[in-house]
Design a protein around this motif. Sequence first.
Motif, short mmCIF file in Angstrom:
data_model
loop_
_atom_site.label_atom_id
_atom_site.label_comp_id
_atom_site.label_asym_id
_atom_site.label_seq_id
_atom_site.Cartn_x
_atom_site.Cartn_y
_atom_site.Cartn_z
N ILE A 15 3.77 -56.62 -43.53
CA ILE A 15 2.74 -57.41 -42.87
C ILE A 15 3.11 -58.89 -42.87
O ILE A 15 2.75 -59.65 -41.98
N THR A 16 3.90 -59.31 -43.88
CA THR A 16 4.39 -60.69 -43.90
C THR A 16 5.36 -60.91 -42.74
O THR A 16 5.32 -61.95 -42.08
N THR A 19 2.87 -60.95 -39.50
CA THR A 19 1.91 -62.04 -39.33
C THR A 19 2.44 -63.39 -39.82
O THR A 19 1.95 -64.43 -39.42
N GLY A 20 3.44 -63.36 -40.70
CA GLY A 20 3.94 -64.61 -41.25
C GLY A 20 5.18 -65.12 -40.55
O GLY A 20 5.52 -66.29 -40.66
N TYR A 23 4.67 -63.47 -35.69
CA TYR A 23 3.53 -64.08 -35.01
C TYR A 23 3.69 -65.59 -34.78
O TYR A 23 3.61 -66.06 -33.64
N PRO A 24 3.95 -66.40 -35.85
CA PRO A 24 4.10 -67.83 -35.58
C PRO A 24 5.29 -68.14 -34.67
O PRO A 24 5.19 -69.04 -33.82
N ILE A 27 4.27 -67.49 -31.11
CA ILE A 27 3.42 -68.58 -30.60
C ILE A 27 4.28 -69.81 -30.30
O ILE A 27 4.09 -70.47 -29.27
N MET B 135 3.48 -70.67 -43.71
CA MET B 135 3.61 -69.52 -42.80
C MET B 135 3.64 -68.20 -43.55
O MET B 135 2.80 -67.32 -43.35
N ILE B 136 4.65 -68.08 -44.43
CA ILE B 136 4.91 -66.80 -45.10
C ILE B 136 3.83 -66.50 -46.13
O ILE B 136 3.47 -65.35 -46.38
N THR B 139 -0.50 -68.08 -43.99
CA THR B 139 -0.91 -67.43 -42.75
C THR B 139 -1.11 -65.93 -42.98
O THR B 139 -2.07 -65.34 -42.49
N VAL B 140 -0.23 -65.33 -43.76
CA VAL B 140 -0.34 -63.89 -44.03
C VAL B 140 -1.66 -63.57 -44.72
O VAL B 140 -2.38 -62.65 -44.34
N PHE B 143 -4.72 -63.45 -42.63
CA PHE B 143 -4.93 -62.17 -41.94
C PHE B 143 -5.48 -61.12 -42.89
O PHE B 143 -6.50 -60.50 -42.63
N ALA B 225 -0.74 -74.44 -34.86
CA ALA B 225 -1.62 -73.68 -33.96
C ALA B 225 -1.76 -72.22 -34.40
O ALA B 225 -2.86 -71.66 -34.42
N SER B 226 -0.62 -71.60 -34.76
CA SER B 226 -0.68 -70.18 -35.14
C SER B 226 -1.51 -69.98 -36.39
O SER B 226 -2.23 -68.99 -36.53
N GLN B 227 -1.48 -70.95 -37.30
CA GLN B 227 -2.26 -70.82 -38.52
C GLN B 227 -3.73 -71.17 -38.30
O GLN B 227 -4.63 -70.54 -38.86
N ALA B 229 -5.48 -70.80 -35.58
CA ALA B 229 -6.17 -69.74 -34.84
C ALA B 229 -6.74 -68.71 -35.81
O ALA B 229 -7.94 -68.41 -35.78
N ILE B 230 -5.91 -68.21 -36.71
CA ILE B 230 -6.41 -67.17 -37.63
C ILE B 230 -7.31 -67.78 -38.71
O ILE B 230 -8.24 -67.15 -39.20
#
Lengths: 191, 564
Positions: A15-16, A19-20, A23-24, A27, B135-136, B139-140, B143, B225-227, B229-230
Amino acid sequence: MKNQISISIKYLLAITLITGLIYPLFISLISVILFPHKASGSLIEEDGIVIGSKLIGQKFETDKYFWSRPSAIDYNPAPSSGTNLAPTSERLKQIFLKRKKDFAEKNFLKNPELIPNEMLFASASGVDPHISPASAMLQVERIAKARNFDRAKKEKIIGLINSLTESPQFGVWGNSVVNILLLNLALDKMN
Amino acid sequence: MITINEIIQAIFYIIALIAIAPVLGGFIAKVLNGESNFLTPVFVVLEKTIYKFSKIDPSEEMDWKLYTYALLTFNFFGILILVLLQLFQAYLPFNPQGLPNVEITLALNTAVSFVTNTNWQSYAGETTLGYFTQMIGLTVQNFVSAATGVAVLLVLIRALKTRKGNTLGNFWVDLTRTILYILLPLSIIWAVLLVSQGVVQSFSSYKEITMLEGGKQIIPFGPAASQIAIKQIGTNGGGFFNVNSAFPFENPTPFSNFLELLAILLLPASLVFAFGNLIGAKKHAWIIFGVMLFLFVSGLTVSIISEYSTNNVFNQSGLMEGKETRFGIVNSVLWSTATTAASNGSVNAMHSSLSPLSGLITMFNMEIGEIIFGGVGCGLYGMLLFIFLTVFIAGLMVGRTPEYLGKKIESHEVKWSIVAILLPSAVILLFSAIAMKTNAGLSSLANAGPHGYSEVLYAFSSAAGNNGSAFAGLNANTAFYNLMIALGMLIGRFGVLIPVMIISGGLVKKNVAPASAGTLSTDNFLFAILLTGVIIIVGALTFFPALSFGPILEHLLMGEGLTF
């Protein structure tokens, strides 16, 4: 039961990745294709040198420029911050009274009560790029004097404020505002 | 004075929410029910790959104990990895600023904060965490913490629906479906829209520029932006930058502000309708939604009136201290109300500088347990606890065994509901008291007088409600606050989540009885009034004394023009 531990670790890895990382990066890819300028910070360049971002307010305190709002961080967002002072703060009251007096004196205002409240209170981010058109208008006299502008040129400053005033977005969202950096850049080009 | 345009913006926001929530709720119900939908062709391969890679058997049914165990194990590793990422970030890639390793109590606080969906920030994003950690790591968890909330809600729904059963679904499947079919697609849409407004999405290192008038300015960047949004969609609220959505790169325009505002309540509101669809009680869902909306609009109205009333210290109304010009007053308190109603916790104005009664509303919203829409999943399961309580109290009044959706609500359910409601309340009151009695607690205060105490009360309300916003004058990055708040967040999250799982484990075994003449109807106006009454009475009884020393006192003294 033991099973869940190994699932947890593997799942977190999977999942990392999605989504980590994917996903970024996805975008980022779309942003670079569709909105390269905006994704990289709406930077303003002059003669190949970055002189700021349209979105990040700058500090102006000399008489010949429009002033931005008061800032808790002196317009250097490392990191960004507001004052977080309370609505009953004695410190804030003293700062407020001084700002009011200074703004009225330096802009030759007879009635300090006319000063819009955003010029007397610090912004949330410390880099608010905007002020209200009314606050800009109150500064025209001072700027014209500092730049030795005649009456016609003073009228032009007012025209500049009007043309750079952004009305509510799509007619609905937000207030009428003026971007101070853009306004001051335009002002410099007038000479 | 409030302008017509501002009123229109507030009304438009509420209308948009009422229009979108039922539609999105219908889609969510389909996803959570395991039905195929228009996104199935896009994500089904990915979904199956995840199961295969992680050795998950999607058809395995879990009872409440196994489900809870899987959830807690996963959350434990989430915290562990996040702590490690921070402790060693200096050695990791994507750190163009060369930010150093994070101190351990701060790392622990931040890890707990993101895993519990609180997103309290003792750190300043742009000067503490590298892009890789954001990010890693963050952001994860944005979610998965939101998806965890949905999973637990889903368990409770299944428990209410199932007749004399035992199993409650599969944690991994619920988590995966929520992420892939709900959170990820919405985040992609929001992220692209936000970039179109000027939110940055860049891996560039920070730029030092010379300002027009001279003087240096550091401009920070990042995959924001990606972070963001969630962060908004998943009621997380942890900002990429220190001042969160007040920072122009995080929220550049009035329209981006609307999008982010809408995202705060979007899923929590939609989940109410998803619940109605899944359980076959659509009218009841509207009643719950109505109660939430009523509480939200009431809080908003008080906030707006309070902001536009004259502050006797300054002889001004509509104070712009801690607010951004592009948003103005109404958009600022619309946000402060929404972000505390949902356990989002992002801000677009500095809550510490709000008028005392606006501050009161934000605290009250958090203290009643984040159930006015609330966090993704957890808002509704929190509300369902209050519904159990209401049904039980009403049952006592008429002398009948209380039922909810055909299931008997008995001492087991009520006992654990009370535990879940009391634990976070105890954290707020006791931890605040400890902080006010110790030097370690008091030395962090930024403001004097009642507002100083409000900073502390706000911090623990925010922690226990898993909100994450702050009266940010308080210097929370001390060992004392990092550890106390981390503990508060853990109790606030798992002290509610585990009782809900226990209740579900009991409910699922019960038979569904058909409604009789003696059953209290839960889809009429009377029930809405009862429920609202229970929420307000429980909240007010618990917190009125604490609030009267803070925002209420400050409001009264402000009326006298006093300062501190």
